[in-house]
Scaffold this active site. Structure first.
Site, PDB file in Angstrom:
ATOM      1  N   GLY A 119      33.572  22.319 -37.201  1.00  9.25           N
ATOM      2  CA  GLY A 119      34.412  22.938 -36.181  1.00  9.25           C
ATOM      3  C   GLY A 119      35.678  22.205 -35.791  1.00  9.25           C
ATOM      4  CD  GLU A 174      31.753  17.857 -31.813  1.00 10.60           C
ATOM      5  OE1 GLU A 174      32.306  18.827 -32.364  1.00 10.60           O
ATOM      6  OE2 GLU A 174      30.557  17.554 -32.008  1.00 10.60           O
ATOM      7  CG  ASP A 175      34.155  22.641 -32.630  1.00 14.85           C
ATOM      8  OD1 ASP A 175      33.376  21.685 -32.419  1.00 14.85           O
ATOM      9  OD2 ASP A 175      33.779  23.704 -33.135  1.00 14.85           O
ATOM     10  CG  ASP A 222      26.835  24.670 -26.160  1.00 10.39           C
ATOM     11  OD1 ASP A 222      26.289  24.861 -25.071  1.00 10.39           O
ATOM     12  OD2 ASP A 222      27.026  25.569 -26.990  1.00 10.39           O
ATOM     13  CE  LYS A 233      29.997  28.182 -24.852  1.00  9.94           C
ATOM     14  NZ  LYS A 233      29.086  28.861 -25.798  1.00  9.94           N
ATOM     15  CB  ILE A 269      34.115  30.109 -27.647  1.00 13.00           C
ATOM     16  CG1 ILE A 269      33.605  30.078 -26.206  1.00 13.00           C
ATOM     17  CG2 ILE A 269      35.619  29.908 -27.734  1.00 13.00           C
ATOM     18  CD1 ILE A 269      34.302  30.982 -25.250  1.00 13.00           C
ATOM     19  NE  ARG A 272      33.417  27.214 -39.851  1.00 12.65           N
ATOM     20  CZ  ARG A 272      32.556  26.587 -39.045  1.00 12.65           C
ATOM     21  NH1 ARG A 272      32.982  26.031 -37.943  1.00 12.65           N
ATOM     22  NH2 ARG A 272      31.274  26.522 -39.353  1.00 12.65           N
TER      23      ARG A 272
HETATM   24  C1  PRP Z   1      29.009  22.590 -32.604  1.00 12.29           C
HETATM   25  C2  PRP Z   1      30.106  21.627 -32.168  1.00 12.29           C
HETATM   26  C3  PRP Z   1      29.365  20.383 -31.847  1.00 12.29           C
HETATM   27  C4  PRP Z   1      28.023  20.882 -31.359  1.00 12.29           C
HETATM   28  C5  PRP Z   1      28.059  20.873 -29.880  1.00 12.29           C
HETATM   29  O1  PRP Z   1      28.770  22.405 -33.960  1.00 12.29           O
HETATM   30  O2  PRP Z   1      31.059  21.417 -33.156  1.00 12.29           O
HETATM   31  O3  PRP Z   1      29.200  19.547 -32.970  1.00 12.29           O
HETATM   32  O4  PRP Z   1      27.863  22.219 -31.828  1.00 12.29           O
HETATM   33  O5  PRP Z   1      26.834  21.307 -29.382  1.00 12.29           O
HETATM   34  P1  PRP Z   1      25.949  20.417 -28.400  1.00 12.29           P
HETATM   35  O6  PRP Z   1      26.865  19.862 -27.337  1.00 12.29           O
HETATM   36  O7  PRP Z   1      24.986  21.440 -27.840  1.00 12.29           O
HETATM   37  O8  PRP Z   1      25.255  19.361 -29.174  1.00 12.29           O
HETATM   38  P2  PRP Z   1      27.932  23.429 -34.854  1.00 12.29           P
HETATM   39  O9  PRP Z   1      26.512  22.977 -34.900  1.00 12.29           O
HETATM   40  O10 PRP Z   1      28.195  24.832 -34.370  1.00 12.29           O
HETATM   41  O11 PRP Z   1      28.542  23.208 -36.289  1.00 12.29           O
HETATM   42  P3  PRP Z   1      30.016  23.526 -36.882  1.00 12.29           P
HETATM   43  O12 PRP Z   1      30.974  22.641 -36.132  1.00 12.29           O
HETATM   44  O13 PRP Z   1      29.893  23.181 -38.317  1.00 12.29           O
HETATM   45  O14 PRP Z   1      30.301  25.004 -36.644  1.00 12.29           O
END
Ligand code: PRP
Length: 179
Positions: free
Chosen positions: A43, A98-99, A102, A130, A152, A164
């Protein structure tokens, strides 16, 4: 606008301006440090690419790929490393990029790991926060925007690997992801 999208939260122009501001802030804060920026795949790749071009300092770049496992079964938030860093964090001032944050489990795990590996400092830059979904207490050092607890997409963020490449950030319609 794509019919799967509910609303655009941040336009391409707004994002450009905000990333520029973050770059100025990071440049100021890391003036006398040994900046090592680590993007968490996938991300973060677009935010990382834009952010590094707004930083007016020498910077070492690397990427790490992780996946969470056992998150639903346990609260440990343990993550599995799919691709580790090419460079050592030892003695370096690491800025994790990070993108989105959560629950915070991913960042908490990576932060602890980098400290164990001997990083001099570990900070976080996240494009989106978030914060309503947070499960662990994480200090976000650089943040683009807070976002609501919607699904999102865009600017690196996906839904089933789609969207993406949207140059803006949008919320997905609920009927798209609740099917
Ligand atoms: C997303 C984001 C973080 C993580 C955050 O990655 O890029 O790495 O989730 O979540 P958390 O705070 O609940 O740990 P994702 O697993 O969607 O992978 P991607 O970036 O490859 O889409």
């Amino acid at each position: 606008m794509n019919k799967a999208l509910k609303e655009i939260l941040f336009t391409e122009e707004q994002i450009k301006d905000r990333v520029k501001e973050l770059g100025i802030e990071i440049t100021h804060d890391y003036m006398d440090r040994d900046l090592f920026m680590v993007g968490i795949l996938k991300g973060s790749f677009i935010f990382m690419a834009d952010l590094i071009r707004e930083i007016n300092l020498p910077v070492l770049i690397d990427f790490m790929s992780v996946t969470s496992y056992g998150r639903s079964a346990t609260s440990s938030g343990e993550v599995k490393i799919l691709k580790d860093l090419d460079f050592s964090v030892e003695g370096r001032d690491v800025l994790i990029v990070e993108d989105i944050i959560d629950t915070g489990y991913t960042l908490e795990y990576i932060q602890k790991m980098f400290i164990t590996r001997g990083a001099r400092s570990v900070r976080f830059a996240t494009f989106l926060d978030k914060n309503e979904a947070r499960k662990v207490d994480i200090k976000v050092d650089y943040r683009g925007y807070f976002v609501p607890n919607d699904f999102i997409v865009g600017y690196g963020l996906d839904y089933s690997e789609e969207y993406r490449n949207l140059p803006y950030v949008a919320a997905l319609k609920e009927e798209v992801y609740s099917k």
